[in-house]
Design an enzyme around this catalytic site. Structure first.
Site, PDB file in Angstrom:
ATOM      1  N   SER A  69      56.955  -6.025  -1.572  1.00 11.34           N
ATOM      2  CA  SER A  69      56.618  -7.402  -1.927  1.00 11.34           C
ATOM      3  C   SER A  69      56.499  -8.282  -0.685  1.00 11.34           C
ATOM      4  CB  SER A  69      57.681  -7.989  -2.850  1.00 11.34           C
ATOM      5  OG  SER A  69      57.963  -7.120  -3.906  1.00 11.34           O
TER       6      SER A  69
HETATM    7  N1  SAH Z   1      61.543  -4.491  -3.161  1.00  9.75           N
HETATM    8  C1  SAH Z   1      60.767  -3.285  -2.924  1.00  9.75           C
HETATM    9  C2  SAH Z   1      59.509  -3.244  -3.720  1.00  9.75           C
HETATM   10  C3  SAH Z   1      59.765  -2.714  -5.043  1.00  9.75           C
HETATM   11  S1  SAH Z   1      58.312  -2.333  -5.946  1.00  9.75           S
HETATM   12  C4  SAH Z   1      60.478  -3.144  -1.453  1.00  9.75           C
HETATM   13  O1  SAH Z   1      61.043  -3.898  -0.668  1.00  9.75           O
HETATM   14  O2  SAH Z   1      59.732  -2.273  -1.059  1.00  9.75           O
HETATM   15  C5  SAH Z   1      59.112  -1.856  -7.447  1.00  9.75           C
HETATM   16  C6  SAH Z   1      59.756  -0.500  -7.406  1.00  9.75           C
HETATM   17  O3  SAH Z   1      60.373  -0.302  -8.673  1.00  9.75           O
HETATM   18  C7  SAH Z   1      58.772   0.650  -7.241  1.00  9.75           C
HETATM   19  O4  SAH Z   1      59.183   1.449  -6.156  1.00  9.75           O
HETATM   20  C8  SAH Z   1      58.917   1.436  -8.563  1.00  9.75           C
HETATM   21  O5  SAH Z   1      58.776   2.833  -8.398  1.00  9.75           O
HETATM   22  C9  SAH Z   1      60.310   1.066  -8.993  1.00  9.75           C
HETATM   23  N2  SAH Z   1      60.613   1.235 -10.406  1.00  9.75           N
HETATM   24  C10 SAH Z   1      59.823   0.988 -11.479  1.00  9.75           C
HETATM   25  N3  SAH Z   1      60.503   1.257 -12.613  1.00  9.75           N
HETATM   26  C11 SAH Z   1      61.760   1.674 -12.256  1.00  9.75           C
HETATM   27  C12 SAH Z   1      62.931   2.082 -12.987  1.00  9.75           C
HETATM   28  N4  SAH Z   1      62.972   2.133 -14.313  1.00  9.75           N
HETATM   29  N5  SAH Z   1      64.012   2.438 -12.278  1.00  9.75           N
HETATM   30  C13 SAH Z   1      64.020   2.394 -10.920  1.00  9.75           C
HETATM   31  N6  SAH Z   1      62.956   2.011 -10.189  1.00  9.75           N
HETATM   32  C14 SAH Z   1      61.833   1.660 -10.844  1.00  9.75           C
END
Ligand code: SAH
Length: 222
Positions: A69
């Site tokens: 993000s």
């Molecule tokens: N803050 C992160 C960006 C996260 S993007 C950064 O700094 O890079 C959102 C993430 O949530 C993705 O990697 C995705 O794979 C994960 N995600 C989606 N559903 C999920 C779930 N049920 N449990 C754990 N992770 C999940």
């Protein structure tokens, strides 16, 4: 709060300092968060192909259809949790691990759950390389929370959900705060939930955001 061997001062320090100034000019006030941004090497969390853009205030692709993000969003997110350095935090959606590393600088202990195994492994590896020792990265469905270490003083969900997963509400400590984007797949509003007592939760909406979907038992199904 563990500085984790991060001392800044590498060849990217000037870029990080400018990013801190940009975040301040966009309204980030929490000094702990700003200090974390000045220390955590964001370029280590993004693929080579976009490394030259690592210190722009912009979202970037991290592979597997996922994104890291925008720094402002990540900083704001952590800021609204109001961390003091003593908290145990649960993060759902480790992704690149950048936000996890920021959290590690402003909380006592961080547990972070990621559903994509390659991202989980990569994030575990980089925490070791950077010597960030107060973080545990777990593979699995974070909509279930992580019961063995509950309750959490703060919960940060980094993916969008149609509603707040019930297990996360249950695993939030009384007095604790939870942030999560709530909405459909296209558009969401950032929600801040405060647990006032055992069964009294107060919710405020903090404006529109756009996140990748939270996929799991208590999120989107696919
Ligand atoms: N803050 C992160 C960006 C996260 S993007 C950064 O700094 O890079 C959102 C993430 O949530 C993705 O990697 C995705 O794979 C994960 N995600 C989606 N559903 C999920 C779930 N049920 N449990 C754990 N992770 C999940």
């Amino acid at each position: 709060m563990v500085a984790g061997g991060l001392s800044g001062g590498d060849s990217y320090q000037g870029y990080r300092t400018r990013l801190v100034e940009t975040l301040q000019s966009r309204g980030i006030r929490d000094l702990g968060v700003l200090r974390a941004v000045s220390l955590v090497p964001r370029h280590r969390f993004v693929p080579e192909s976009v490394r030259h853009r690592a210190y722009e205030d912009a979202a970037l692709p991290i592979g597997g259809g996922q994104t890291i993000s925008q720094p402002w969003v990540q900083a704001r997110y952590i800021e609204v949790l109001g961390l003091t350095g003593r908290e145990k935090v649960l993060e759902v959606g480790t992704g690149s691990g950048y936000q996890t590393a920021l959290l590690a600088m402003v909380a006592d202990r961080v547990f972070s759950v990621e559903r994509v195994p390659e991202l989980t492994r990569e994030a575990q590896k980089i925490m070791l390389e950077l010597g960030i020792g107060n973080v545990t990265i777990l593979g699995g469905d974070g909509t279930l929370g992580w019961r063995p270490y509950a309750p959490y003083d703060a919960v940060l969900v980094a993916a969008a959900s149609p509603e707040v997963p019930k297990p996360l509400l249950e695993q939030l400590a009384v007095g604790g705060r939870l942030v999560i984007p709530i909405g459909d797949r296209e558009k969401q509003a950032l929600h801040l939930v405060t647990r006032r007592d055992a069964d009294n939760y107060e919710t405020t909406s903090l404006g529109d955001v756009r996140f990748v979907p939270l996929i799991g038992e208590h999120g989107f199904r696919r």
